[in-house]
Scaffold this motif. Structure first.
Motif, PDB file in Angstrom:
ATOM      1  N   SER A 143       0.833  -1.210   0.000  1.00 31.04           N
ATOM      2  CA  SER A 143       0.000   0.000   0.000  1.00 31.04           C
ATOM      3  C   SER A 143       0.865   1.256   0.000  1.00 31.04           C
ATOM      4  N   LEU A 144       1.915   1.249   0.784  1.00 33.04           N
ATOM      5  CA  LEU A 144       2.811   2.396   0.821  1.00 33.04           C
ATOM      6  C   LEU A 144       3.517   2.594  -0.519  1.00 33.04           C
ATOM      7  N   THR A 145       3.891   1.492  -1.169  1.00 28.86           N
ATOM      8  CA  THR A 145       4.547   1.592  -2.476  1.00 28.86           C
ATOM      9  C   THR A 145       3.603   2.153  -3.524  1.00 28.86           C
ATOM     10  N   VAL A 146       2.376   1.665  -3.554  1.00 26.39           N
ATOM     11  CA  VAL A 146       1.389   2.164  -4.524  1.00 26.39           C
ATOM     12  C   VAL A 146       1.085   3.641  -4.265  1.00 26.39           C
ATOM     13  N   PHE A 147       0.980   4.019  -3.001  1.00 28.48           N
ATOM     14  CA  PHE A 147       0.702   5.423  -2.670  1.00 28.48           C
ATOM     15  C   PHE A 147       1.826   6.337  -3.148  1.00 28.48           C
ATOM     16  N   GLN A 148       3.059   5.889  -3.016  1.00 29.93           N
ATOM     17  CA  GLN A 148       4.182   6.706  -3.470  1.00 29.93           C
ATOM     18  C   GLN A 148       4.186   6.851  -4.989  1.00 29.93           C
ATOM     19  N   PHE A 149       3.805   5.805  -5.704  1.00 29.26           N
ATOM     20  CA  PHE A 149       3.723   5.920  -7.158  1.00 29.26           C
ATOM     21  C   PHE A 149       2.617   6.884  -7.574  1.00 29.26           C
ATOM     22  N   LEU A 150       1.506   6.891  -6.842  1.00 36.15           N
ATOM     23  CA  LEU A 150       0.406   7.791  -7.179  1.00 36.15           C
ATOM     24  C   LEU A 150       0.764   9.244  -6.908  1.00 36.15           C
ATOM     25  N   THR A 151       1.589   9.493  -5.922  1.00 34.02           N
ATOM     26  CA  THR A 151       1.950  10.867  -5.550  1.00 34.02           C
ATOM     27  C   THR A 151       3.353  11.235  -6.034  1.00 34.02           C
ATOM     28  N   LEU A 152       3.844  10.531  -7.030  1.00 33.29           N
ATOM     29  CA  LEU A 152       5.211  10.784  -7.506  1.00 33.29           C
ATOM     30  C   LEU A 152       5.339  12.172  -8.123  1.00 33.29           C
ATOM     31  N   ASP A 153       4.285  12.628  -8.817  1.00 34.57           N
ATOM     32  CA  ASP A 153       4.343  13.939  -9.475  1.00 34.57           C
ATOM     33  C   ASP A 153       4.240  15.095  -8.479  1.00 34.57           C
ATOM     34  N   THR A 154       3.864  14.796  -7.238  1.00 32.75           N
ATOM     35  CA  THR A 154       3.733  15.866  -6.246  1.00 32.75           C
ATOM     36  C   THR A 154       5.087  16.379  -5.788  1.00 32.75           C
ATOM     37  N   LEU A 155       6.048  15.486  -5.650  1.00 35.98           N
ATOM     38  CA  LEU A 155       7.365  15.879  -5.168  1.00 35.98           C
ATOM     39  C   LEU A 155       8.169  16.554  -6.272  1.00 35.98           C
ATOM     40  N   PRO A 156       8.903  17.606  -5.956  1.00 38.72           N
ATOM     41  CA  PRO A 156       9.787  18.210  -6.960  1.00 38.72           C
ATOM     42  C   PRO A 156      10.955  17.286  -7.262  1.00 38.72           C
ATOM     43  N   PRO A 157      11.175  16.948  -8.521  1.00 40.09           N
ATOM     44  CA  PRO A 157      12.235  15.977  -8.859  1.00 40.09           C
ATOM     45  C   PRO A 157      13.616  16.607  -8.836  1.00 40.09           C
ATOM     46  N   ASN A 158      14.048  17.032  -7.676  1.00 38.60           N
ATOM     47  CA  ASN A 158      15.374  17.641  -7.525  1.00 38.60           C
ATOM     48  C   ASN A 158      16.292  16.661  -6.807  1.00 38.60           C
ATOM     49  N   SER A 159      17.472  16.502  -7.322  1.00 43.75           N
ATOM     50  CA  SER A 159      18.460  15.630  -6.683  1.00 43.75           C
ATOM     51  C   SER A 159      19.538  16.412  -5.952  1.00 43.75           C
ATOM     52  N   LYS A 160      19.643  17.691  -6.210  1.00 44.14           N
ATOM     53  CA  LYS A 160      20.677  18.504  -5.562  1.00 44.14           C
ATOM     54  C   LYS A 160      20.095  19.859  -5.226  1.00 44.14           C
ATOM     55  N   PRO A 161      19.790  20.066  -3.941  1.00 38.20           N
ATOM     56  CA  PRO A 161      19.860  19.094  -2.838  1.00 38.20           C
ATOM     57  C   PRO A 161      18.628  18.193  -2.814  1.00 38.20           C
ATOM     58  N   LEU A 162      18.765  17.038  -2.160  1.00 38.66           N
ATOM     59  CA  LEU A 162      17.672  16.083  -2.086  1.00 38.66           C
ATOM     60  C   LEU A 162      16.657  16.539  -1.041  1.00 38.66           C
ATOM     61  N   PRO A 163      15.371  16.608  -1.392  1.00 36.12           N
ATOM     62  CA  PRO A 163      14.367  17.042  -0.407  1.00 36.12           C
ATOM     63  C   PRO A 163      14.314  16.108   0.800  1.00 36.12           C
ATOM     64  N   LEU A 164      14.106  16.687   1.965  1.00 37.52           N
ATOM     65  CA  LEU A 164      13.992  15.885   3.181  1.00 37.52           C
ATOM     66  C   LEU A 164      12.795  14.963   3.127  1.00 37.52           C
ATOM     67  N   MET A 165      11.752  15.352   2.393  1.00 34.14           N
ATOM     68  CA  MET A 165      10.587  14.491   2.264  1.00 34.14           C
ATOM     69  C   MET A 165      10.934  13.173   1.578  1.00 34.14           C
ATOM     70  N   CYS A 166      11.835  13.209   0.605  1.00 37.73           N
ATOM     71  CA  CYS A 166      12.274  11.973  -0.049  1.00 37.73           C
ATOM     72  C   CYS A 166      13.022  11.075   0.930  1.00 37.73           C
ATOM     73  N   ILE A 167      13.845  11.680   1.773  1.00 39.65           N
ATOM     74  CA  ILE A 167      14.560  10.894   2.787  1.00 39.65           C
ATOM     75  C   ILE A 167      13.561  10.273   3.767  1.00 39.65           C
ATOM     76  N   TYR A 168      12.535  11.029   4.133  1.00 36.34           N
ATOM     77  CA  TYR A 168      11.508  10.495   5.035  1.00 36.34           C
ATOM     78  C   TYR A 168      10.791   9.304   4.401  1.00 36.34           C
ATOM     79  N   LEU A 169      10.481   9.386   3.117  1.00 37.08           N
ATOM     80  CA  LEU A 169       9.817   8.273   2.440  1.00 37.08           C
ATOM     81  C   LEU A 169      10.700   7.038   2.400  1.00 37.08           C
ATOM     82  N   VAL A 170      12.000   7.253   2.175  1.00 37.52           N
ATOM     83  CA  VAL A 170      12.918   6.105   2.169  1.00 37.52           C
ATOM     84  C   VAL A 170      12.950   5.441   3.543  1.00 37.52           C
ATOM     85  N   LEU A 171      12.980   6.234   4.602  1.00 40.49           N
ATOM     86  CA  LEU A 171      12.976   5.661   5.953  1.00 40.49           C
ATOM     87  C   LEU A 171      11.674   4.947   6.250  1.00 40.49           C
TER      88      LEU A 171
END
Length: 458
Positions: free
Chosen positions: A272-300
């Motif tokens: 469920s968490l994986t599917v939810f992240q795919f559905l909300t993928l366009d919400t996050l800004p696709p920046n790698s430098k610097p990496l958003p803290l929200m992306c780190i939170y999702l990884v954790l």
């Protein structure tokens, strides 16, 4: 001779049309000022021409994080003095101001340096459609609306609590400070600003920044548009659902190992968490430098959900050892049952069962005593009523048989309890590990949530 007359008559009739539908006074002023005016030459006055630039922000249209482009609707205000366009109001029958088309007089080449538009849509291309106001003292002013697309370096580290500073740098492309100087006397005007649904405007400041190129000094004016993202939408639709899915994983630790649904529940929540992240993928800004803290939170969060599946498998493995007849090592019994189990206040299932069996044995013994007293009553009744002795003996034998059966059943229960001690110890170890994993998982989830919430909100 007649042809010349008709041409002269046509010129007199259509003179207002040729002068751009102007009045007689306006046309006279334009004819006087622009008769020998050279629009391709900049004004040559005693001092360099000073351009005053003003900007009014109408709306922040959008900010594309991927392309790092700010689109804004602004009103540009340009003012300068052209000494060649001054006149005496008295000589011009009281005319103090005239409006001149863009292509009739000289205008400064004010340019947005970080413009991302191309072709006919370049920044401030709309100015050629708006007339200029010229006063009798030679003051020229032009006001026009335009849509600017400029480069903006996006820092999405603290998304969705991020703040962005987008510069709008204006300057002269051809003229240096010895000919034309660009100035701005005030910050950006926000009196007519229309709010954006995603961004809050926190301010728009102006700063003059000179620079040198090939030994020549140039002046630029930079307006900095400071905006802050509205986090409510992203918190409700993205942040809290992730936290709730992670919190539901705690329910898996409350399920007993014998239920067979521990691993199934954890895997379902992970999917469920994986599917939810795919559905909300366009919400996050696709920046790698610097990496958003929200992306780190999702990884954790993904790591915690995966760890919950592994821990559920460990608990089930320990529980299955008891059913398979494995013996509990003395070290495991000492550490996990006697020490850690008491620390976590885990009660051993076989102790509870022995306590319940003890209460049941007392009840059965009381019932046996009551039943054993029945033969004496029967004998007394038979002696008083002179019934047959065979019936009394038969009743006594039945009571003795019941007592013996109850005693044998009690001995068998004790033997089964003794034989299942290993199973009960394994079950106690599984309960202890399950409670330990529950405490660790819940603590890590709450700490992770609080740390990122504090970091994002500061």
């Amino acid at each position: 001779m007649s042809q010349v007359y008709y041409i002269w008559l046509a010129v007199c009739i259509f003179k207002p049309v040729l002068c751009g539908h102007c009045s007689n006074q306006t046309c006279d002023v334009l004819d006087t000022l622009l008769g020998s005016y050279q629009k391709n030459m900049h004004p040559r006055c005693d001092t360099p021409v000073e351009i005053h630039l003003g900007l009014a922000l109408r709306q922040v249209v959008s900010l594309a994080e991927t392309r790092q482009i700010l689109t804004s609707n602004v009103w540009i205000r340009l003012n300068w003095t052209d000494c060649r366009l001054a006149w005496n109001v008295t000589d011009m029958k009281g005319t103090a101001i005239v409006h001149v088309p863009f292509h009739r007089i000289w205008t400064p080449d004010v340019t947005l340096y970080d413009d991302t538009s191309f072709g006919n849509n370049i920044a401030m291309s709309e100015r050629k459609f708006h007339k200029l106001a010229v006063t009798s003292d030679g003051m020229v002013s032009q006001k026009f609306p335009t849509v600017l697309s400029s480069i903006c370096q996006v820092d999405a580290t603290y998304f969705p609590f991020d703040k962005q500073d987008c510069p709008l740098q204006f300057g002269l492309w051809v003229y240096d400070d010895s000919v034309v100087v660009l100035n701005s006397d005030m910050d950006g005007d926000t009196t007519s600003y229309q709010e954006n649904a995603e961004w809050d405007l926190t301010g728009i400041g102006a700063m003059k920044r000179p620079y040198s190129l090939n030994g020549l000094n140039y002046s630029t004016v930079t307006y900095t548009v400071s905006i802050q993202r509205r986090p409510a939408f992203f918190m409700v639709t993205f942040f809290f659902p992730c936290f709730l899915i992670c919190s539901m994983s705690i329910l898996g630790f409350f399920l007993p190992p014998a239920s067979g649904e521990k691993v199934g529940l954890q895997v379902t929540l992970l999917l469920s968490l994986t599917v939810f992240q795919f559905l909300t993928l366009d919400t996050l800004p696709p920046n790698s430098k610097p990496l958003p803290l929200m992306c780190i939170y999702l990884v954790l969060i993904m790591l915690l959900a995966s760890a919950s599946c592994v821990l559920a498998v460990v608990v089930l493995r320990v529980h299955m050892k008891g059913e398979q007849g494995w013996k509990v090592p003395s070290l495991a019994r000492s550490l996990l049952i006697n020490k850690l189990g008491r620390l976590l206040r885990v009660k051993r299932p076989h102790i509870l069962r022995e306590h319940a069996n003890g209460i049941l044995d007392k009840d059965n013994q009381a019932a046996s005593v009551r039943e054993s007293s029945l033969p004496h009553t029967s004998e007394a009744a038979s002696s008083t009523t002179s019934s047959t002795e065979f019936g009394a003996v038969l009743t006594s034998f039945e009571n003795i048989s019941k007592s013996l059966n109850h005693l044998l059943k009690h001995l068998n229960d004790e033997k089964e309890a003794h034989d299942s001690m290993e199973y009960q110890d394994w079950l106690t170890i599984a309960f202890t590990l399950d409670r330990l994993f529950l405490i660790l998982y819940a603590a890590l989830s709450v700490i992770t949530f609080l740390i990122f919430l504090i970091q994002l909100s500061t």
